[in-house]
Design a protein around this motif. Structure first.
Motif, PDB file in Angstrom:
ATOM      1  N   ASP A  27      27.186  45.050  44.170  1.00 48.59           N
ATOM      2  CA  ASP A  27      28.212  45.357  43.174  1.00 48.59           C
ATOM      3  C   ASP A  27      29.407  44.420  43.277  1.00 48.59           C
ATOM      4  O   ASP A  27      30.459  44.692  42.705  1.00 48.59           O
ATOM      5  CB  ASP A  27      28.700  46.801  43.339  1.00 48.59           C
ATOM      6  N   ASP A  28      29.262  43.315  44.002  1.00 48.64           N
ATOM      7  CA  ASP A  28      30.361  42.369  44.183  1.00 48.64           C
ATOM      8  C   ASP A  28      30.122  41.079  43.416  1.00 48.64           C
ATOM      9  O   ASP A  28      28.997  40.603  43.315  1.00 48.64           O
ATOM     10  CB  ASP A  28      30.534  42.004  45.662  1.00 48.64           C
ATOM     11  N   THR A  53      33.697  46.568  39.376  1.00 48.83           N
ATOM     12  CA  THR A  53      34.513  47.566  38.684  1.00 48.83           C
ATOM     13  C   THR A  53      35.893  47.013  38.353  1.00 48.83           C
ATOM     14  O   THR A  53      36.590  47.576  37.509  1.00 48.83           O
ATOM     15  CB  THR A  53      34.660  48.851  39.517  1.00 48.83           C
ATOM     16  N   ASP A  54      36.304  45.928  39.012  1.00 45.75           N
ATOM     17  CA  ASP A  54      37.596  45.300  38.731  1.00 45.75           C
ATOM     18  C   ASP A  54      37.547  44.374  37.521  1.00 45.75           C
ATOM     19  O   ASP A  54      38.590  43.901  37.075  1.00 45.75           O
ATOM     20  CB  ASP A  54      38.084  44.510  39.946  1.00 45.75           C
ATOM     21  N   ARG A  78      43.306  40.726  42.115  1.00 42.02           N
ATOM     22  CA  ARG A  78      41.937  40.545  42.615  1.00 42.02           C
ATOM     23  C   ARG A  78      41.527  39.072  42.627  1.00 42.02           C
ATOM     24  O   ARG A  78      40.768  38.655  43.484  1.00 42.02           O
ATOM     25  CB  ARG A  78      40.934  41.336  41.779  1.00 42.02           C
ATOM     26  N   VAL A  79      42.026  38.284  41.663  1.00 43.08           N
ATOM     27  CA  VAL A  79      41.695  36.860  41.618  1.00 43.08           C
ATOM     28  C   VAL A  79      42.919  35.980  41.869  1.00 43.08           C
ATOM     29  O   VAL A  79      42.827  34.760  41.777  1.00 43.08           O
ATOM     30  CB  VAL A  79      41.029  36.461  40.274  1.00 43.08           C
ATOM     31  N   ALA A  80      44.037  36.568  42.213  1.00 42.55           N
ATOM     32  CA  ALA A  80      45.276  35.799  42.383  1.00 42.55           C
ATOM     33  C   ALA A  80      45.171  34.758  43.492  1.00 42.55           C
ATOM     34  O   ALA A  80      45.795  33.694  43.400  1.00 42.55           O
ATOM     35  CB  ALA A  80      46.449  36.739  42.656  1.00 42.55           C
ATOM     36  N   ASP A  81      44.392  35.025  44.531  1.00 42.26           N
ATOM     37  CA  ASP A  81      44.271  34.091  45.646  1.00 42.26           C
ATOM     38  C   ASP A  81      43.265  32.971  45.392  1.00 42.26           C
ATOM     39  O   ASP A  81      43.175  32.029  46.174  1.00 42.26           O
ATOM     40  CB  ASP A  81      43.871  34.831  46.924  1.00 42.26           C
ATOM     41  N   SER A  86      44.859  32.163  36.861  1.00 44.34           N
ATOM     42  CA  SER A  86      46.199  32.442  36.361  1.00 44.34           C
ATOM     43  C   SER A  86      46.161  33.702  35.523  1.00 44.34           C
ATOM     44  O   SER A  86      45.207  33.942  34.773  1.00 44.34           O
ATOM     45  CB  SER A  86      46.745  31.268  35.537  1.00 44.34           C
ATOM     46  N   ASP A  87      47.163  34.512  35.684  1.00 42.87           N
ATOM     47  CA  ASP A  87      47.314  35.756  34.925  1.00 42.87           C
ATOM     48  C   ASP A  87      46.096  36.662  35.008  1.00 42.87           C
ATOM     49  O   ASP A  87      45.676  37.258  34.022  1.00 42.87           O
ATOM     50  CB  ASP A  87      47.635  35.456  33.453  1.00 42.87           C
ATOM     51  N   GLY A  88      45.494  36.739  36.167  1.00 44.64           N
ATOM     52  CA  GLY A  88      44.351  37.616  36.369  1.00 44.64           C
ATOM     53  C   GLY A  88      43.052  37.106  35.786  1.00 44.64           C
ATOM     54  O   GLY A  88      42.087  37.844  35.686  1.00 44.64           O
ATOM     55  N   ALA A  89      43.029  35.830  35.395  1.00 40.87           N
ATOM     56  CA  ALA A  89      41.810  35.261  34.804  1.00 40.87           C
ATOM     57  C   ALA A  89      41.389  34.017  35.569  1.00 40.87           C
ATOM     58  O   ALA A  89      42.220  33.258  36.061  1.00 40.87           O
ATOM     59  CB  ALA A  89      42.041  34.913  33.341  1.00 40.87           C
ATOM     60  N   LEU A  90      40.095  33.833  35.639  1.00 44.09           N
ATOM     61  CA  LEU A  90      39.517  32.674  36.300  1.00 44.09           C
ATOM     62  C   LEU A  90      38.557  32.018  35.313  1.00 44.09           C
ATOM     63  O   LEU A  90      37.579  32.633  34.889  1.00 44.09           O
ATOM     64  CB  LEU A  90      38.773  33.119  37.561  1.00 44.09           C
TER      65      LEU A  90
END
Length: 114
Positions: A27-28, A53-54, A78-81, A86-90
């Protein structure tokens, strides 16, 4: 395990190149990235994982020379690192040759999201 190779553009003002693979493990969502500075110096690869789920949105843009897969999460951290997010999007650029693997990954994500 199905993995899709990608690259990320506009990294570090053009001084570095980022490439990697995205895959699903259980689920990852797993994103592994390697950064190469000025085309010479490689950093060790970094692995990032977050739960499906994120995922708030999965967007696929098909172009003639290649595709773009955009993963947007909530919460944004969740994706900031992950470098290049940017802005929660990759936004991941996928070569045309890797389109069959991308389609298979999108099918698995679509089954999970519905």
């Amino acid at each position: 395990m199905l993995s899709v190779p990608f690259s990320i553009s506009d990294s570090h003002s053009g001084l570095s190149e980022m490439s990697g693979v995205v895959c699903l493990e259980g689920d990852d969502v797993v994103v592994e990235i390697q950064i190469k500075f000025i085309g010479l110096f490689k950093r060790p690869s970094q692995t990032f994982r977050f739960d499906m789920t994120d995922l708030e949105e999965v967007r696929h843009t098909r172009r003639f020379w290649g595709d773009t897969l955009t993963l947007r999460t909530w919460p944004m951290e969740r994706v900031a690192d992950i470098p290049g997010s940017s802005d929660g999007a990759l936004a991941l650029k996928v070569k045309r040759a890797d389109r069959p693997a991308l389609d298979a990954l999108l099918d698995r994500l679509e089954l999970w999201l519905t």
